[in-house]
Each structure stands twice: as C-alpha cells, then as structure tokens.
Design a protein around this motif. Structure first.
Motif, mmCIF file in Angstrom:
data_model
loop_
_atom_site.group_PDB
_atom_site.id
_atom_site.type_symbol
_atom_site.label_atom_id
_atom_site.label_comp_id
_atom_site.label_asym_id
_atom_site.label_seq_id
_atom_site.Cartn_x
_atom_site.Cartn_y
_atom_site.Cartn_z
ATOM 1 N N VAL A 70 4.518 4.652 -12.000
ATOM 2 C CA VAL A 70 4.205 4.639 -10.574
ATOM 3 C C VAL A 70 5.116 3.641 -9.862
ATOM 4 C CG1 VAL A 70 2.419 4.220 -8.816
ATOM 5 C CG2 VAL A 70 1.783 5.184 -11.044
ATOM 6 N N LEU A 71 5.706 4.074 -8.752
ATOM 7 C CA LEU A 71 6.465 3.184 -7.878
ATOM 8 C C LEU A 71 5.654 2.919 -6.626
ATOM 9 C CD1 LEU A 71 10.087 4.698 -7.995
ATOM 10 C CD2 LEU A 71 9.193 2.747 -9.285
ATOM 11 N N LYS A 72 5.937 1.791 -5.981
ATOM 12 C CA LYS A 72 5.281 1.493 -4.710
ATOM 13 C C LYS A 72 6.328 1.144 -3.659
ATOM 14 C CE LYS A 72 4.325 -3.226 -6.339
ATOM 15 N NZ LYS A 72 3.284 -4.237 -6.617
ATOM 16 N N ILE A 73 6.079 1.603 -2.437
ATOM 17 C CA ILE A 73 6.898 1.254 -1.296
ATOM 18 C C ILE A 73 6.229 0.069 -0.606
ATOM 19 C CG2 ILE A 73 7.934 2.043 0.856
ATOM 20 C CD1 ILE A 73 8.932 3.544 -1.583
ATOM 21 N N LEU A 74 6.975 -1.006 -0.400
ATOM 22 C CA LEU A 74 6.446 -2.206 0.228
ATOM 23 C C LEU A 74 6.981 -2.342 1.644
ATOM 24 C CD1 LEU A 74 6.958 -4.765 -2.700
ATOM 25 C CD2 LEU A 74 4.844 -3.567 -2.096
ATOM 26 N N THR A 75 6.099 -2.684 2.578
ATOM 27 C CA THR A 75 6.508 -3.004 3.937
ATOM 28 C C THR A 75 6.123 -4.454 4.227
ATOM 29 O OG1 THR A 75 4.395 -2.221 4.856
ATOM 30 C CG2 THR A 75 6.192 -0.623 4.712
ATOM 31 N N ILE A 76 6.573 -4.969 5.346
ATOM 32 C CA ILE A 76 6.251 -6.340 5.757
ATOM 33 C C ILE A 76 5.172 -6.286 6.835
ATOM 34 C CG2 ILE A 76 7.151 -8.504 6.667
ATOM 35 C CD1 ILE A 76 8.321 -7.730 3.985
ATOM 36 N N ASP A 77 4.054 -6.998 6.624
ATOM 37 C CA ASP A 77 2.988 -6.986 7.632
ATOM 38 C C ASP A 77 3.269 -8.015 8.738
ATOM 39 O OD1 ASP A 77 2.284 -9.510 6.684
ATOM 40 O OD2 ASP A 77 0.610 -8.773 5.489
ATOM 41 N N LYS A 78 2.332 -8.154 9.660
ATOM 42 C CA LYS A 78 2.529 -9.035 10.810
ATOM 43 C C LYS A 78 2.650 -10.501 10.413
ATOM 44 C CE LYS A 78 0.095 -5.949 14.006
ATOM 45 N NZ LYS A 78 -1.058 -5.792 14.935
ATOM 46 N N LYS A 79 2.109 -10.847 9.254
ATOM 47 C CA LYS A 79 2.191 -12.223 8.776
ATOM 48 C C LYS A 79 3.479 -12.489 7.987
ATOM 49 C CE LYS A 79 -2.841 -12.725 8.370
ATOM 50 N NZ LYS A 79 -3.972 -13.018 7.446
ATOM 51 N N GLY A 80 4.263 -11.446 7.806
ATOM 52 C CA GLY A 80 5.496 -11.595 7.051
ATOM 53 C C GLY A 80 5.328 -11.421 5.556
ATOM 54 N N ASP A 81 4.155 -10.919 5.132
ATOM 55 C CA ASP A 81 3.886 -10.711 3.707
ATOM 56 C C ASP A 81 4.132 -9.252 3.313
ATOM 57 O OD1 ASP A 81 3.008 -13.379 3.438
ATOM 58 O OD2 ASP A 81 1.002 -12.836 4.134
ATOM 59 N N ASP A 82 4.445 -9.046 2.037
ATOM 60 C CA ASP A 82 4.606 -7.684 1.536
ATOM 61 C C ASP A 82 3.260 -6.963 1.513
ATOM 62 O OD1 ASP A 82 7.335 -7.750 1.105
ATOM 63 O OD2 ASP A 82 7.153 -8.470 -0.952
ATOM 64 N N ARG A 83 3.280 -5.685 1.873
ATOM 65 C CA ARG A 83 2.084 -4.855 1.808
ATOM 66 C C ARG A 83 2.452 -3.520 1.187
ATOM 67 N NH1 ARG A 83 -0.458 -0.928 4.822
ATOM 68 N NH2 ARG A 83 1.063 -1.005 6.520
ATOM 69 N N VAL A 84 1.584 -3.024 0.315
ATOM 70 C CA VAL A 84 1.839 -1.722 -0.311
ATOM 71 C C VAL A 84 1.554 -0.624 0.713
ATOM 72 C CG1 VAL A 84 1.214 -0.131 -2.161
ATOM 73 C CG2 VAL A 84 1.234 -2.601 -2.595
ATOM 74 N N TYR A 85 2.594 0.121 1.037
ATOM 75 C CA TYR A 85 2.449 1.179 2.020
ATOM 76 C C TYR A 85 2.152 2.533 1.375
ATOM 77 C CZ TYR A 85 3.539 4.326 5.897
ATOM 78 O OH TYR A 85 3.468 5.306 6.853
ATOM 79 N N TYR A 86 2.690 2.745 0.170
ATOM 80 C CA TYR A 86 2.556 4.069 -0.444
ATOM 81 C C TYR A 86 2.868 3.982 -1.927
ATOM 82 C CZ TYR A 86 2.916 9.195 -0.764
ATOM 83 O OH TYR A 86 2.720 10.506 -1.089
ATOM 84 N N ASP A 185 -2.624 -4.463 -5.873
ATOM 85 C CA ASP A 185 -1.841 -3.430 -5.189
ATOM 86 C C ASP A 185 -2.757 -2.431 -4.486
ATOM 87 O OD1 ASP A 185 0.553 -4.512 -5.939
ATOM 88 O OD2 ASP A 185 0.978 -3.071 -7.527
ATOM 89 N N ILE A 186 -3.841 -2.078 -5.148
ATOM 90 C CA ILE A 186 -4.795 -1.142 -4.529
ATOM 91 C C ILE A 186 -5.391 -1.755 -3.272
ATOM 92 C CG2 ILE A 186 -6.969 0.103 -4.860
ATOM 93 C CD1 ILE A 186 -6.315 0.230 -7.846
ATOM 94 N N ALA A 187 -5.764 -3.026 -3.353
ATOM 95 C CA ALA A 187 -6.329 -3.717 -2.186
ATOM 96 C C ALA A 187 -5.327 -3.728 -1.039
ATOM 97 C CB ALA A 187 -6.724 -5.141 -2.569
ATOM 98 N N SER A 188 -4.078 -4.025 -1.348
ATOM 99 C CA SER A 188 -3.038 -4.067 -0.327
ATOM 100 C C SER A 188 -2.852 -2.700 0.313
ATOM 101 C CB SER A 188 -1.729 -4.548 -0.952
ATOM 102 O OG SER A 188 -0.689 -4.563 -0.002
ATOM 103 N N TYR A 189 -2.812 -1.667 -0.504
ATOM 104 C CA TYR A 189 -2.633 -0.303 -0.007
ATOM 105 C C TYR A 189 -3.784 0.119 0.903
ATOM 106 C CZ TYR A 189 -2.343 4.827 -0.220
ATOM 107 O OH TYR A 189 -2.291 6.164 0.104
ATOM 108 N N LEU A 190 -4.998 -0.300 0.549
ATOM 109 C CA LEU A 190 -6.190 0.079 1.320
ATOM 110 C C LEU A 190 -6.483 -0.893 2.454
ATOM 111 C CD1 LEU A 190 -8.513 1.215 -1.623
ATOM 112 C CD2 LEU A 190 -7.153 2.653 -0.086
#
Length: 208
Positions: A70-86, A185-190
């Motif tokens: 499984v791969l994950k796509i990471l984006t940057i949230d408003k706080k500047g932290d990585d977030r799992v997008y997909y 990762d699941i928490a971040s994605y959700l």
C-alpha cells in the motif's frame, strides 16, 4: 530504503510484472513483443514501510505500478504537518499527476504505508514506450482516470459522517488497507487524532 530486484535475495521479477501485464490485457490484447517491451521498460523496486518514493517540493518524474503493498499520498495541512490524503494498493498506478504532466513542483509526497513492491518508470522512458506502442497511452490514462474516480467516490462516502461512522465505513470500504497500514495513518486519513481513533476502536470492541 529502495532495492532494485536483482539477485537471490529479491523476489522473482516475473511475479511482480505479471499482474501489470494482466491488468493491461483486460483492456487490450498484448502481443508477446509488446509484453517484452513493457516488461523491460519498468524497473522492479522494493520499499520498506515509511520510505518516501517521492518527496513533495520536487518535480515528480516517475510513475509507479503497485505489485504488492500500500502507498499513501501525503498532503500538508493548515498546521504544516503531513496528512494522509489517499491510499493506493495492488494493481493501481501512482504518481503526482499534475507534477508529472506539467513538470512543476508538487506539494504532495508518496510514501510506503507498509512494505511495498512496485514497478517504476520515468516519464522519459514512458513516453519512449508510448512511441513504440501507441495504444498503450490510452490504457495507462484510463487506469489513472479510474484511480481518480475511485478517490473521489471514497471521499464522498466519508463526507458529513461522524468520526465513528467514518472509521466503520473505512473498515467496510478498504478492509485490505486497514489490515496493513499503521493506525496513525488511518487516523490521519479519516481526519481524526490517533487518540480519538483508539477510543473509537475500544468502544466498538466493547459493544461487540
């Protein structure tokens, strides 16, 4: 850490390339000559969990087919932290498409959510392959478009739901991912904290 699959310690290359050819053949018959060209153009690689296949801030110049994992796509949230997008899993293609096509830096990153085996090809090599096999481009484009539609559909499923409902839907919609990726990762994605997810899991377990 990335490993190119050569030598006794690595998986059988044919095992990795077979699924990719099978996916393509569901869309178009592949003559043996074309199968060989495609197989030779893609490089098998292994990535350990947590390894970046692509770092945001750069231009994404590779396309990946996921053979296993499984791969994950990471984006940057408003706080500047990585977030799992997909999440992306076996038999799917992965790249940062706007960056890949327009050759502009991408804010997103690609990371291994668990140990992953992929087939990789550079943009230059891919377009060289298209020149040799013209019908291949529509097949690849169709696979990438299907990934996009799947991503949108999954995001819509979770929209407006409570944290607990989102987790339950995740278990229903992506059970194969849930079993293999870290809970963080699941928490971040959700879009919840790991602590909230732990409480939800505990509550669900107590009610069962």
């Amino acid at each position: 850490m990335v490993k190119t699959l050569f030598g006794e310690k690595c998986a059988d290359i044919c095992v990795m390339k077979g699924p990719f050819l099978s996916v393509l053949q569901t869309r178009h018959a592949l003559p043996e000559e074309d199968q060989l060209l495609i197989s030779n153009a893609f490089t098998p690689r292994l990535y350990k969990e947590g390894t970046y296949l692509f770092h945001g801030g750069n231009i994404c110049r590779e396309l990946f087919f996921i053979s296993n994992g499984v791969l994950k796509i990471l984006t940057i949230d408003k706080k500047g932290d990585d977030r799992v997008y997909y999440f992306l899993r076996e038999r799917q293609l992965c790249t940062i498409m706007p960056s890949f096509l327009q050759e502009q830096p991408a804010p997103e990153s690609i990371q291994a959510a668990c140990d992953v085996a992929v087939l990789a090809i550079s943009k230059t090599e891919l377009y060289d392959l298209y020149s040799k096999i013209p019908y291949l481009k529509p097949l690849i484009d169709e696979m990438i478009q299907q990934n996009l539609l799947n991503k949108i559909a999954l995001k819509n499923v979770y929209s407006g739901e409570s944290a607990e409902a989102r987790y339950q839907l995740f278990l229903q919609q992506q059970p194969e991912v849930a079993l293999r990726v870290p809970l963080s990762d699941i928490a971040s994605y959700l879009e919840m904290t790991p602590q909230s997810l732990s409480r939800i899991r505990k509550g669900l377990s107590e009610r069962q």
